[in-house]
Design a protein around this motif. Structure first.
Motif, mmCIF file in Angstrom:
data_model
loop_
_atom_site.group_PDB
_atom_site.id
_atom_site.type_symbol
_atom_site.label_atom_id
_atom_site.label_comp_id
_atom_site.label_asym_id
_atom_site.label_seq_id
_atom_site.Cartn_x
_atom_site.Cartn_y
_atom_site.Cartn_z
ATOM 1 N N CYS A 61 3.673 -2.041 -10.068
ATOM 2 C CA CYS A 61 2.880 -1.070 -9.443
ATOM 3 C C CYS A 61 1.932 -1.984 -8.545
ATOM 4 C CB CYS A 61 1.924 -0.498 -10.361
ATOM 5 S SG CYS A 61 0.660 0.611 -9.847
ATOM 6 N N GLU A 62 1.760 -1.574 -7.130
ATOM 7 C CA GLU A 62 0.937 -2.321 -6.373
ATOM 8 C C GLU A 62 -0.156 -1.348 -5.644
ATOM 9 O OE1 GLU A 62 3.227 -4.352 -3.478
ATOM 10 O OE2 GLU A 62 4.200 -5.619 -5.287
ATOM 11 N N PHE A 63 -1.175 -1.623 -5.242
ATOM 12 C CA PHE A 63 -2.111 -0.870 -4.476
ATOM 13 C C PHE A 63 -2.670 -1.567 -3.265
ATOM 14 C CE2 PHE A 63 -5.187 -2.938 -7.091
ATOM 15 C CZ PHE A 63 -6.361 -3.261 -5.967
ATOM 16 N N GLU A 64 -2.999 -1.004 -2.140
ATOM 17 C CA GLU A 64 -3.341 -1.685 -0.862
ATOM 18 C C GLU A 64 -4.564 -0.872 -0.361
ATOM 19 O OE1 GLU A 64 -1.634 -2.527 3.530
ATOM 20 O OE2 GLU A 64 -0.543 -1.185 2.124
ATOM 21 N N LYS A 65 -5.858 -1.657 -0.001
ATOM 22 C CA LYS A 65 -6.612 -1.237 0.680
ATOM 23 C C LYS A 65 -6.525 -1.077 2.287
ATOM 24 C CE LYS A 65 -11.818 -2.027 0.955
ATOM 25 N NZ LYS A 65 -12.630 -2.976 0.572
ATOM 26 N N VAL A 66 -6.652 0.086 2.820
ATOM 27 C CA VAL A 66 -6.475 0.209 4.099
ATOM 28 C C VAL A 66 -8.055 0.662 4.801
ATOM 29 C CG1 VAL A 66 -4.186 0.713 4.002
ATOM 30 C CG2 VAL A 66 -5.819 2.498 4.015
ATOM 31 N N LEU A 67 -8.095 0.548 6.118
ATOM 32 C CA LEU A 67 -9.018 1.110 6.803
ATOM 33 C C LEU A 67 -8.839 2.210 7.761
ATOM 34 C CD1 LEU A 67 -11.057 -2.357 7.887
ATOM 35 C CD2 LEU A 67 -11.724 -0.550 6.146
ATOM 36 N N LEU A 68 -9.268 3.446 7.456
ATOM 37 C CA LEU A 68 -9.083 4.638 8.189
ATOM 38 C C LEU A 68 -10.133 4.483 9.640
ATOM 39 C CD1 LEU A 68 -9.387 7.101 5.734
ATOM 40 C CD2 LEU A 68 -7.257 6.252 6.688
ATOM 41 N N ASN A 69 -9.604 4.909 10.697
ATOM 42 C CA ASN A 69 -10.087 4.811 12.053
ATOM 43 C C ASN A 69 -9.647 5.738 12.991
ATOM 44 O OD1 ASN A 69 -7.989 3.327 14.081
ATOM 45 N ND2 ASN A 69 -7.906 2.434 11.595
ATOM 46 N N GLU A 70 -9.762 6.015 14.126
ATOM 47 C CA GLU A 70 -9.521 6.998 15.087
ATOM 48 C C GLU A 70 -7.967 6.805 15.397
ATOM 49 O OE1 GLU A 70 -11.842 7.291 18.487
ATOM 50 O OE2 GLU A 70 -13.721 7.857 17.259
ATOM 51 N N ASN A 71 -7.363 5.476 15.258
ATOM 52 C CA ASN A 71 -5.941 5.513 15.619
ATOM 53 C C ASN A 71 -5.098 5.093 14.438
ATOM 54 O OD1 ASN A 71 -6.647 5.331 18.437
ATOM 55 N ND2 ASN A 71 -7.319 3.166 18.102
ATOM 56 N N TYR A 72 -5.668 5.462 13.310
ATOM 57 C CA TYR A 72 -4.649 5.199 11.831
ATOM 58 C C TYR A 72 -3.679 6.130 11.812
ATOM 59 C CZ TYR A 72 -3.609 4.676 6.893
ATOM 60 O OH TYR A 72 -2.953 4.425 5.809
ATOM 61 N N VAL A 73 -2.323 5.695 11.542
ATOM 62 C CA VAL A 73 -1.295 6.423 11.619
ATOM 63 C C VAL A 73 -0.993 6.604 10.046
ATOM 64 C CG1 VAL A 73 1.076 6.224 12.036
ATOM 65 C CG2 VAL A 73 -0.358 5.406 13.587
ATOM 66 N N PHE A 74 -0.627 7.726 9.505
ATOM 67 C CA PHE A 74 -0.483 8.162 8.191
ATOM 68 C C PHE A 74 1.071 7.828 7.815
ATOM 69 C CE2 PHE A 74 1.145 11.047 4.992
ATOM 70 C CZ PHE A 74 0.238 10.983 3.993
ATOM 71 N N SER A 75 1.198 7.066 6.568
ATOM 72 C CA SER A 75 2.405 6.867 6.147
ATOM 73 C C SER A 75 2.661 7.345 4.542
ATOM 74 C CB SER A 75 2.554 5.365 6.053
ATOM 75 O OG SER A 75 1.686 4.718 5.240
ATOM 76 N N ARG A 76 1.636 7.512 3.796
ATOM 77 C CA ARG A 76 1.705 7.890 2.517
ATOM 78 C C ARG A 76 0.214 8.342 2.094
ATOM 79 N NH1 ARG A 76 4.835 4.903 -0.798
ATOM 80 N NH2 ARG A 76 3.725 5.573 -2.610
ATOM 81 N N PRO A 77 0.056 9.255 0.979
ATOM 82 C CA PRO A 77 -1.359 9.691 0.654
ATOM 83 C C PRO A 77 -2.283 8.571 0.129
ATOM 84 C CG PRO A 77 0.458 11.081 -0.198
ATOM 85 C CD PRO A 77 1.245 9.891 0.323
ATOM 86 N N LEU A 78 -3.272 8.753 0.131
ATOM 87 C CA LEU A 78 -4.413 7.880 0.247
ATOM 88 C C LEU A 78 -5.557 8.424 -0.832
ATOM 89 C CD1 LEU A 78 -4.894 6.500 3.720
ATOM 90 C CD2 LEU A 78 -3.383 5.416 1.844
ATOM 91 N N SER A 79 -6.198 7.616 -1.575
ATOM 92 C CA SER A 79 -7.473 7.880 -2.381
ATOM 93 C C SER A 79 -8.561 7.627 -1.211
ATOM 94 C CB SER A 79 -7.789 7.144 -3.956
ATOM 95 O OG SER A 79 -8.687 7.745 -4.371
ATOM 96 N N VAL A 80 -9.336 8.691 -0.966
ATOM 97 C CA VAL A 80 -10.367 8.640 -0.034
ATOM 98 C C VAL A 80 -11.591 8.951 -0.797
ATOM 99 C CG1 VAL A 80 -11.296 9.381 2.174
ATOM 100 C CG2 VAL A 80 -8.639 9.024 1.784
ATOM 101 N N THR A 81 -12.952 8.298 -0.204
ATOM 102 C CA THR A 81 -14.150 8.598 -0.763
ATOM 103 C C THR A 81 -14.849 9.315 0.050
ATOM 104 O OG1 THR A 81 -14.234 6.436 -1.697
ATOM 105 C CG2 THR A 81 -16.394 7.549 -1.673
ATOM 106 N N GLY A 82 -15.161 10.540 -0.204
ATOM 107 C CA GLY A 82 -15.983 11.450 0.575
ATOM 108 C C GLY A 82 -17.315 11.399 0.685
ATOM 109 N N ALA A 83 -18.077 11.602 1.592
ATOM 110 C CA ALA A 83 -19.655 11.363 1.487
ATOM 111 C C ALA A 83 -20.398 12.549 2.262
ATOM 112 C CB ALA A 83 -20.169 10.335 2.319
#
Length: 253
Positions: free
Chosen positions: A122-144
């Motif tokens: 099992c591996e996890f990866e931290k990514v940075l969402l931005n205006e140009n982000y290209v989706f590849s698989r579901p992500l856990s996201v923190t809403g505010a």
């Protein structure tokens, strides 16, 4: 456990669990990522229902990273709610990595049934969402969400930012489509946030950026995003989310 069913979800389950008055949004989001990975990375078919959402969530909260389930079915005490709070990266670390005394959380989940998914890491990866982000698989996201000053049952509450873990199902028509497990009339189980909407940053970075450039737009040549927090540019009663997000992947050994 109560669910809202048959929703506009394409990559994740169409039935979204209602966390009710619990603070279990983090393990719920991670459970969602795990179930996606079990199905898509390992091509596992759970024909005996041994890896249902409820069973995996219970293992995560009762064994892997113990937390109370209070609030899903019963009204919790405040101390029970407080004990449920955790951060997503800590939980992902516990799931993907062994400890000195215990095997990885994923291995605990995987071996709960005689009909089990393939042996895997099992591996996890931290990514940075931005205006140009290209989706590849579901992500856990923190809403505010910026709550204004309000009165509830005769008690005055100050304005504050409320954080809530959600799961990104996809990006569609320039919008993040998110599973929300704490839904109400004003907060539906599927929330859409424009990819160009500013991202929340609680640090002094937003203030420094504004002082240096006179703007809240960040562009390093790769990442492009506007940034806000409760002191600069953030609207009340509006969903934002942090740029940091997490994916989880299972790989056969």
């Amino acid at each position: 456990m109560t669910k809202c069913v048959n929703l506009d979800i394409k990559n994740l389950t169409k039935n979204i669990l209602d966390q009710k008055s619990s603070n279990l949004c983090v393990p719920i989001s991670v459970t969602t990522l795990l179930r996606f990975a079990i199905k898509n990375d390992l091509s596992f078919v759970d024909q005996y229902d041994n890896y249902t959402f409820e069973k995996i969530l219970t293992i995560l909260t009762m064994i892997v990273y113990p937390r109370s389930l209070a609030g899903l079915n019963l009204n919790p005490k405040k101390e029970e709610n407080d004990f449920q709070t955790n951060d997503v990266e800590t939980l992902l670390e516990r799931i993907c990595k062994k400890t000195y005394l215990y095997t990885s959380g994923w291995e605990i989940v995987r071996t709960q049934s005689y009909s089990e998914p393939a042996e895997s890491t099992c591996e996890f990866e931290k990514v940075l969402l931005n205006e140009n982000y290209v989706f590849s698989r579901p992500l856990s996201v923190t809403g505010a969400y910026f709550l204004p000053t309000r009165r509830i049952d005769g008690i005055d509450y100050p304005e504050e930012v409320f954080f809530h873990q959600m799961t990104l199902d996809r990006i569609e028509n320039g919008e993040y489509v998110l599973q929300n497990t704490q839904f109400s009339v004003n907060h539906p189980p599927v929330i859409k946030i424009k990819q160009t909407r500013p991202y929340y940053d609680s640090s002094s970075f937003v203030t420094n950026l504004f002082n240096q450039t006179g703007d809240n737009f960040y562009d390093d040549g790769v990442l492009k995003m506007k940034l806000v927090n409760e002191t600069l540019f953030m609207n009340k009663n509006c969903w934002y989310h942090l740029p940091q997000a997490y994916s989880l992947t299972l790989k056969k050994i």
